[in-house]
Design an enzyme around this catalytic site. Structure first.
Site, PDB file in Angstrom:
ATOM      1  CG  ASN A   9      29.387  39.619  -1.054  1.00 55.17           C
ATOM      2  OD1 ASN A   9      29.128  38.453  -1.309  1.00 55.17           O
ATOM      3  ND2 ASN A   9      28.735  40.643  -1.586  1.00 55.17           N
ATOM      4  CE  LYS A  12      32.164  42.272  -3.516  1.00 53.41           C
ATOM      5  NZ  LYS A  12      32.869  43.408  -2.862  1.00 53.41           N
ATOM      6  CG  ASP A  69      34.408  48.883  -3.761  1.00 54.62           C
ATOM      7  OD1 ASP A  69      33.826  48.366  -2.777  1.00 54.62           O
ATOM      8  OD2 ASP A  69      34.048  49.973  -4.248  1.00 54.62           O
ATOM      9  CB  SER A  70      32.333  44.869  -7.791  1.00 62.54           C
ATOM     10  OG  SER A  70      31.981  44.140  -6.637  1.00 62.54           O
ATOM     11  N   GLY A 153      23.336  39.360  -6.001  1.00 62.46           N
ATOM     12  CA  GLY A 153      23.213  40.793  -6.267  1.00 62.46           C
ATOM     13  C   GLY A 153      22.247  41.114  -7.399  1.00 62.46           C
ATOM     14  CE  LYS A 175      28.607  36.943 -11.604  1.00 59.95           C
ATOM     15  NZ  LYS A 175      28.123  37.176 -10.239  1.00 59.95           N
ATOM     16  CG  HIS A 180      31.972  42.445 -12.795  1.00 58.43           C
ATOM     17  ND1 HIS A 180      31.079  41.444 -13.103  1.00 58.43           N
ATOM     18  CD2 HIS A 180      31.720  42.776 -11.496  1.00 58.43           C
ATOM     19  CE1 HIS A 180      30.315  41.195 -12.042  1.00 58.43           C
ATOM     20  NE2 HIS A 180      30.689  41.991 -11.066  1.00 58.43           N
ATOM     21  NE  ARG A 181      33.606  39.593  -7.463  1.00 61.67           N
ATOM     22  CZ  ARG A 181      32.349  39.975  -7.711  1.00 61.67           C
ATOM     23  NH1 ARG A 181      31.512  39.181  -8.361  1.00 61.67           N
ATOM     24  NH2 ARG A 181      31.904  41.150  -7.305  1.00 61.67           N
TER      25      ARG A 181
END
Ligand code: ITT
Length: 201
Positions: A9, A12, A69-70, A153, A175, A180-181
Site C-alpha cells: 500500500n 502507508k 495491519d490497520s 482510505g 496526521k 493510529h499509524r
C-alpha cells in the site's frame, strides 16, 4: 540495518517513510524487489495479520521486515469493518467503494452514536526471526458526508475532534502526529533504535 516495509500500500509507505526516514537504517520497499509477495491475510486479528505479513516478507527478502495491519472500528456497527477494512465493499474495491458503503450503513445513526477509532498494529520480524509488535489508536467520529483530499482510505469520513478536522484535511505531518499509524510508528522507532544500539554492541 536494512528494514523492508512489508506492505503493498503506497499510501502507508508514504506515511511510514516520513516518520522513519531520519533513522540510520535503510528502508526498502516493494519497488526494490522483483515479484514482491502480497500475502493472503488469513488472520482474524490485526496482530495475526501484521505478523503474518512481516514473516512472509522477512522470509522472502532475508532482511528484517516491518508490516502494518490497520483498520477502522465503528461502534454502531459492532466494530466493523475492523480487520476487514480494505475489503469492506468486496475484493479489489476502491477506497471510495468502501467509505460509500460505510456512509450507507451509517445512514440515520445519530451523531453521538457515530464514534469510531482507527487502530494500527505494526509487527517487526528481525533477522534472527524474533518478532515484536506495537499498536496505535486514534479516536474519532464518522461524518455523514465526504470532504477533504489529503490522506487515503476512510480519511474523508473520519473526523478527529481534538484538531476539529478530518484526517483528509490534515497535512502528512499533522496526521502523523495524531494518527493510529503515527503512534504505532513512534513505538516502532523506539524498537528500531534499541535494536540498532544493541547491534552496535
Ligand atoms: P497491505 O496489507 O499491503 O499493507 P492494505 O491496504 O491491504 O495493504 P490492511 O489490510 O492493513 O492494508 O488494510 C487497511 C485498510 O484500512 C486500508 O486499506 C484502509 O482502507 C484502512 N486504513 C488503514 N489506515 C488508514 C488511514 O490512516 N486512513 C484511512 N484509512 C485507513
Amino acid at each position: 540495518m536494512q528494514l523492508v516495509l512489508a506492505t503493498n500500500n503506497r499510501d502507508k509507505i508514504r506515511e511510514i517513510k516520513h516518520l522513519l526516514e531520519d533513522l540510520p537504517a535503510t528502508l526498502l520497499t516493494a519497488d526494490d524487489f522483483l515479484d514482491f509477495p502480497d500475502p493472503e491475510e488469513t488472520g482474524i486479528t490485526l496482530v495475526e495479520n501484521a505478523i503474518l505479513k512481516a514473516r512472509a516478507i522477512a522470509r522472502f527478502t532475508e532482511h528484517a521486515a516491518l508490516a502494518d495491519d490497520s483498520g477502522l472500528e465503528v461502534d454502531a456497527l459492532g466494530g466493523a469493518p475492523g480487520v476487514y477494512s480494505s475489503r469492506y465493499a468486496g475484493e479489489h474495491v476502491t477506497y471510495k467503494d468502501n467509505y460509500t458503503k460505510l456512509l450507507r450503513e451509517m445512514a440515520g445513526v445519530p451523531e453521538q452514536q457515530r464514534t469510531a477509532r482507527f487502530r494500527c498494529v505494526m509487527a517487526i520480524v528481525w533477522e534472527d526471526s524474533s518478532v515484536e509488535t506495537v499498536e496505535g489508536v486514534a479516536e474519532g467520529m464518522i461524518t455523514t458526508a465526504v470532504q477533504g483530499d489529503q490522506g487515503f482510505g476512510y480519511d474523508p469520513v473520519f473526523f478527529y475532534p481534538p484538531l476539529n478536522k478530518r484526517f483528509s484535511e490534515m497535512t502528512l505531518e499533522e496526521k502523523n502526529q495524531v494518527s493510529h499509524r503515527g503512534k504505532a510508528l513512534q513505538a516502532a522507532r523506539e524498537l528500531i533504535i534499541r535494536r540498532l544500539s544493541r547491534e552496535r554492541g
